[in-house]
Write an enzyme that holds these catalytic residues in place. Structure first.
Site, PDB file in Angstrom:
ATOM      1  N   ASP B  13     -52.668   4.845   9.447  1.00 43.85           N
ATOM      2  CA  ASP B  13     -52.079   6.137   9.791  1.00 43.85           C
ATOM      3  C   ASP B  13     -51.446   6.704   8.516  1.00 43.85           C
ATOM      4  OD1 ASP B  13     -51.127   8.201  11.639  1.00 43.85           O
ATOM      5  OD2 ASP B  13     -49.140   7.403  11.204  1.00 43.85           O
ATOM      6  N   GLU B  73     -57.122   8.341  11.027  1.00 42.86           N
ATOM      7  CA  GLU B  73     -56.973   9.555  11.840  1.00 42.86           C
ATOM      8  C   GLU B  73     -57.691  10.702  11.137  1.00 42.86           C
ATOM      9  OE1 GLU B  73     -53.273  10.735  14.322  1.00 42.86           O
ATOM     10  OE2 GLU B  73     -53.172  11.936  12.523  1.00 42.86           O
ATOM     11  N   ASP B 146     -45.334   4.947  12.746  1.00 45.43           N
ATOM     12  CA  ASP B 146     -46.530   4.953  11.887  1.00 45.43           C
ATOM     13  C   ASP B 146     -47.375   3.698  12.122  1.00 45.43           C
ATOM     14  OD1 ASP B 146     -45.337   7.175   9.843  1.00 45.43           O
ATOM     15  OD2 ASP B 146     -43.828   5.702  10.405  1.00 45.43           O
TER      16      ASP B 146
END
Lengths: 172, 172
Positions: B13, B73, B146
């Protein structure tokens, strides 16, 4: 940061498709072009592999030409978020190479670069290319534009540090 | 790309200040959390050095845990150009690590990740964190967010490939 010891600069012009590079050396009397070119990032490859290719190319250039510093164009905020993300990915890899090789990184805005090379912050790409050729006494115009821009970034860094050095000298 | 052979996934992330990571393994019966955490990027350091730290940390994680794939992502277009550039720099380094280690990279939108983990594309961070803990049978909530998000990305990739595999199997 003093000008002393900074004689050879690698300029990198990051781009989503082509990343230009140019190595310029400041000798006592003049600016000398050591090498320039552009790394093409093939759209046929997955992004991660393109970044790995760029990483390999830039590391090879740094290993071969041993610059004292790396100069990169500063963020251009007017681009949209999608372009900025693409540019950021390339820029991250370029900055990483500099850090891994122990080269300090300097950033200059497009305005500073054009002002340093052409004397006019809104100069066209062709004007930058022509002035770079003149300043480096090149027989032909450096191409592609990405490579000319990279040389311009390196020249901008050398000019800036020469100016800092002169100011430092005048005070002593 | 088949699910066969993809049993261990590193989710990343990417963020300007913290980059979360999480390694999840798909065993025959369940999902197992191998490790998770977050790499802090100190603002006190120059950007290039921060990226070099992140590069070192991520390479160490990949070398230690040998994931079969890396999941990241996908771009969130709604951010502004400045944030996108920062995010891009971190993302470029993460993708580079995957490529250098020979791991294929998969990208998922925030919507896909939340849907895969929570079953609802607009889930809150806390819901993602709770579902990740439940799916991985963790005794405590994975933190920071995170890290929880990175685990969610890894789970999303394993779910997606499990689904592809089932569809593949039903055809044979």
């Amino acid at each position: 940061m003093s000008y002393i010891g900074i004689v050879r600069v690698l300029g990198i012009d990051c781009g989503g498709e082509f990343t230009g590079y140019g190595v310029v050396e400041q000798t006592e009397a003049s600016l000398v072009c050591i090498t320039y070119g552009a790394v093409a990032l093939s759209r046929a490859q997955p992004l991660a592999e393109r970044l790995a290719c760029l990483f390999g190319e830039l590391r090879a250039i740094v290993a071969r030409h041993q610059p004292d510093a790396v100069a990169i164009e500063d963020v251009f905020y007017a681009v949209n978020a999608k372009s900025a993300l693409k540019l950021g990915q390339v820029r991250g890899v370029a900055m990483l190479v500099a850090a891994l090789e122990g080269c300090p990184v300097a950033e200059y805005s497009p305005l500073s670069i054009k002002s340093a090379v052409v004397g006019y912050g809104r100069a066209e790409k062709q004007q930058v290319q022509q002035m770079v050729a003149r300043l480096l006494a090149l027989a032909t115009l450096p191409a592609p534009f990405d490579a000319a821009d990279a040389l311009a970034i390196a020249i901008c860094h050398l000019h800036t540090h020469a100016t800092l050095e002169r100011h430092g000298s005048s005070r002593s």
